[in-house]
Design a protein around this motif. Structure first.
Motif, PDB file in Angstrom:
ATOM      1  N   PHE A 180       0.836  -1.216   0.000  1.00 22.76           N
ATOM      2  CA  PHE A 180       0.000   0.000   0.000  1.00 22.76           C
ATOM      3  C   PHE A 180       0.865   1.259   0.000  1.00 22.76           C
ATOM      4  N   SER A 181       2.013   1.219   0.658  1.00 24.23           N
ATOM      5  CA  SER A 181       2.879   2.408   0.696  1.00 24.23           C
ATOM      6  C   SER A 181       3.460   2.710  -0.676  1.00 24.23           C
ATOM      7  N   ARG A 182       3.593   1.678  -1.529  1.00 20.58           N
ATOM      8  CA  ARG A 182       4.105   1.885  -2.892  1.00 20.58           C
ATOM      9  C   ARG A 182       3.022   2.401  -3.831  1.00 20.58           C
ATOM     10  N   LYS A 183       1.806   2.462  -3.339  1.00 17.69           N
ATOM     11  CA  LYS A 183       0.664   2.832  -4.184  1.00 17.69           C
ATOM     12  C   LYS A 183       0.512   1.776  -5.288  1.00 17.69           C
ATOM     13  N   GLY A 184      -0.103   2.167  -6.379  1.00 16.02           N
ATOM     14  CA  GLY A 184      -0.216   1.260  -7.510  1.00 16.02           C
ATOM     15  C   GLY A 184      -1.263   0.190  -7.386  1.00 16.02           C
ATOM     16  N   TYR A 185      -2.009   0.171  -6.289  1.00 14.87           N
ATOM     17  CA  TYR A 185      -3.007  -0.899  -6.126  1.00 14.87           C
ATOM     18  C   TYR A 185      -4.118  -0.799  -7.175  1.00 14.87           C
ATOM     19  N   LYS A 186      -4.342   0.403  -7.692  1.00 15.69           N
ATOM     20  CA  LYS A 186      -5.369   0.560  -8.717  1.00 15.69           C
ATOM     21  C   LYS A 186      -4.984  -0.111 -10.035  1.00 15.69           C
ATOM     22  N   SER A 187      -3.727  -0.507 -10.158  1.00 13.48           N
ATOM     23  CA  SER A 187      -3.253  -1.178 -11.383  1.00 13.48           C
ATOM     24  C   SER A 187      -3.430  -2.694 -11.324  1.00 13.48           C
ATOM     25  N   VAL A 188      -3.861  -3.227 -10.195  1.00 15.35           N
ATOM     26  CA  VAL A 188      -4.033  -4.673 -10.060  1.00 15.35           C
ATOM     27  C   VAL A 188      -5.097  -5.157 -11.043  1.00 15.35           C
ATOM     28  N   ARG A 189      -4.784  -6.245 -11.759  1.00 19.63           N
ATOM     29  CA  ARG A 189      -5.690  -6.783 -12.769  1.00 19.63           C
ATOM     30  C   ARG A 189      -6.043  -8.259 -12.555  1.00 19.63           C
ATOM     31  N   SER A 190      -5.251  -8.974 -11.764  1.00 22.45           N
ATOM     32  CA  SER A 190      -5.513 -10.409 -11.619  1.00 22.45           C
ATOM     33  C   SER A 190      -4.998 -10.933 -10.289  1.00 22.45           C
ATOM     34  N   LEU A 191      -5.543 -12.069  -9.925  1.00 24.50           N
ATOM     35  CA  LEU A 191      -5.046 -12.859  -8.799  1.00 24.50           C
ATOM     36  C   LEU A 191      -4.387 -14.093  -9.391  1.00 24.50           C
ATOM     37  N   CYS A 239       8.910 -13.073  -8.222  1.00 23.71           N
ATOM     38  CA  CYS A 239       8.379 -11.715  -8.067  1.00 23.71           C
ATOM     39  C   CYS A 239       9.064 -10.785  -9.069  1.00 23.71           C
ATOM     40  N   ASP A 240       8.265 -10.003  -9.810  1.00 21.19           N
ATOM     41  CA  ASP A 240       8.814  -9.034 -10.750  1.00 21.19           C
ATOM     42  C   ASP A 240       8.011  -7.740 -10.668  1.00 21.19           C
ATOM     43  N   ASP A 241       8.220  -6.850 -11.603  1.00 17.76           N
ATOM     44  CA  ASP A 241       7.579  -5.535 -11.561  1.00 17.76           C
ATOM     45  C   ASP A 241       6.065  -5.609 -11.729  1.00 17.76           C
ATOM     46  N   SER A 242       5.567  -6.727 -12.254  1.00 13.34           N
ATOM     47  CA  SER A 242       4.115  -6.856 -12.442  1.00 13.34           C
ATOM     48  C   SER A 242       3.409  -7.269 -11.151  1.00 13.34           C
TER      49      SER A 242
END
Length: 375
Positions: free
Chosen positions: A339-350, A357-360
């Motif tokens: 959450f501190s990195r933000k970007g949660y709105k970019s999540v598209r899949s589980l 682990c990578d940038d996606s």
């Protein structure tokens, strides 16, 4: 033995007890004068008194005739019916006005959800007044106490159970979640964290009598309250053992009204193809007694899981009661970092596959990953 006859004359929208008292007086007067219509009303509904001496007939007898014409056995029961009918119509109007307001402000967009909020009486689920209206999530609540029914039908929390320090939730937020899940007629829904059952009843309206609504709360006292409140809905079923129901049932919709730090494979396994799960991912903070986070919608298609966080609307990050999993400090840190990195709105899949682990990867855990890649 003579069977008492009861008629069912309709009450007006706003019945007035004084009006019916006057009607009883007019009926008593007309019977004393042996008016044919009055005599017929007495003979139909109070035959024993109609055959008695006129001098023995009382105003109370006329009131009994009026009561029985409206399906009640006696005058006191009729007065209770008037009070109940008046209360129901009053709350019905308040419910409709409240749902209309949410709809007009675009806090509710679905006509079906609008209708469900118009039907379910919120005051029946949150205990007796006076009610506490908290301003903040954490305990002790700051707010005010009020017993006016109209305050129930506002877009605000109500401290629905002071013993457990729980709130009934913000209606517009719950409406947004329910609309995202889109439960429809004849579907099977699992509601975890049902609290007092108010939003369970909203869901039950949407799946209809052909659907099923299974409800569970980890707190047995709360679940008992919900069971009592939902007893009038034949499509609602109490879940006795949450672990076993995943093995015996599959669901179109799973709503988890509590914060979690990890996904459970049982939720995904119990989901039908085309099914939807809504769950709130949270992290704990030392200065408050609950978790904060954001709400995630997951849709299953051919064993792939699309995922997206739902915007909070008028409310920023939401507070959640987090008693459905244990507080794991490692998982808690991973969620906080995400959450501190933000970007949660970019999540598209589980993702459930094993991968590096990578940038996606927005949140990469051992058993799952919330990914920015499409499903």
């Amino acid at each position: 033995m003579t069977r008492t006859k009861h008629f069912s004359c309709r009450l007006p929208e706003r019945p007035n007890a004084e009006y019916y008292r006057k009607q009883a007086k007019y009926l008593y007067r007309d019977f004393k004068a042996q008016q044919p219509i009055a005599k017929k009303r007495f003979s139909s509904l109070l035959a024993s008194r109609s055959r008695a001496s006129i001098a023995l007939v009382t105003l109370s007898d006329a009131q009994t005739v009026i009561a029985r014409e409206h399906g009640c056995s006696n005058w006191q029961a009729f007065l209770c019916l008037i009070h109940k009918y008046t209360h129901q119509n009053s709350t019905k109007l308040l419910r409709k006005q409240f749902a209309d307001e949410l709809y007009a402000l675009k806090k509710i967009n679905s006509p079906k959800v609008h209708s469900a909020f118009s039907e379910v009486p919120r005051e029946e689920f949150i205990g007796a007044p006076p009610w506490r209206f908290p301003e903040f999530y954490w305990y002790p609540y700051l707010g005010h106490v009020d017993d006016r029914l109209e305050n129930i039908y506002q877009d605000r929390q109500v401290n629905s159970n002071q013993r457990f320090h729980l709130c009934n939730g913000i209606p517009s937020t719950q409406a947004k979640w329910i609309e995202a899940l889109n439960p429809v007629n004849a579907e099977r829904v699992l509601h975890i964290g049902c609290d007092n059952g108010y939003y369970t009843a909203i869901l039950a309206q949407l799946v209809g009598l052909k659907g099923e609504l299974h409800f569970f709360d980890k707190n047995p006292d709360l679940k008992k309250i919900a069971k009592t409140n939902l007893a009038y809905l034949g499509q609602c079923f109490e879940v006795q053992n949450i672990e076993s129901i995943y093995k015996t049932h599959s669901f179109d919709v799973i709503l988890i009204n509590a914060g979690v730090r990890r996904f459970r494979s049982e939720w995904l396994d119990a989901l039908k193809d085309g099914g939807r799960i809504l769950v709130s991912m949270i992290a704990s903070y030392a200065d408050i007694q609950m978790g904060y986070g954001e709400t995630l919608l997951i849709k299953k298609t051919n064993n792939n899981f699309r995922a997206s966080f739902i915007p909070a609307g008028d409310y920023s990050s939401d507070g959640y009661y987090s008693y459905y999993d244990e507080n794991d400090s490692r998982e808690d840190k991973l969620i906080k970092d995400a959450f501190s990195r933000k970007g949660y709105k970019s999540v598209r899949s589980l993702r459930l596959d094993s991968h590096q682990c990578d940038d996606s990867c927005w949140l990469h855990q051992e058993s799952y990953c919330l990914s920015k890649q499409a499903a």
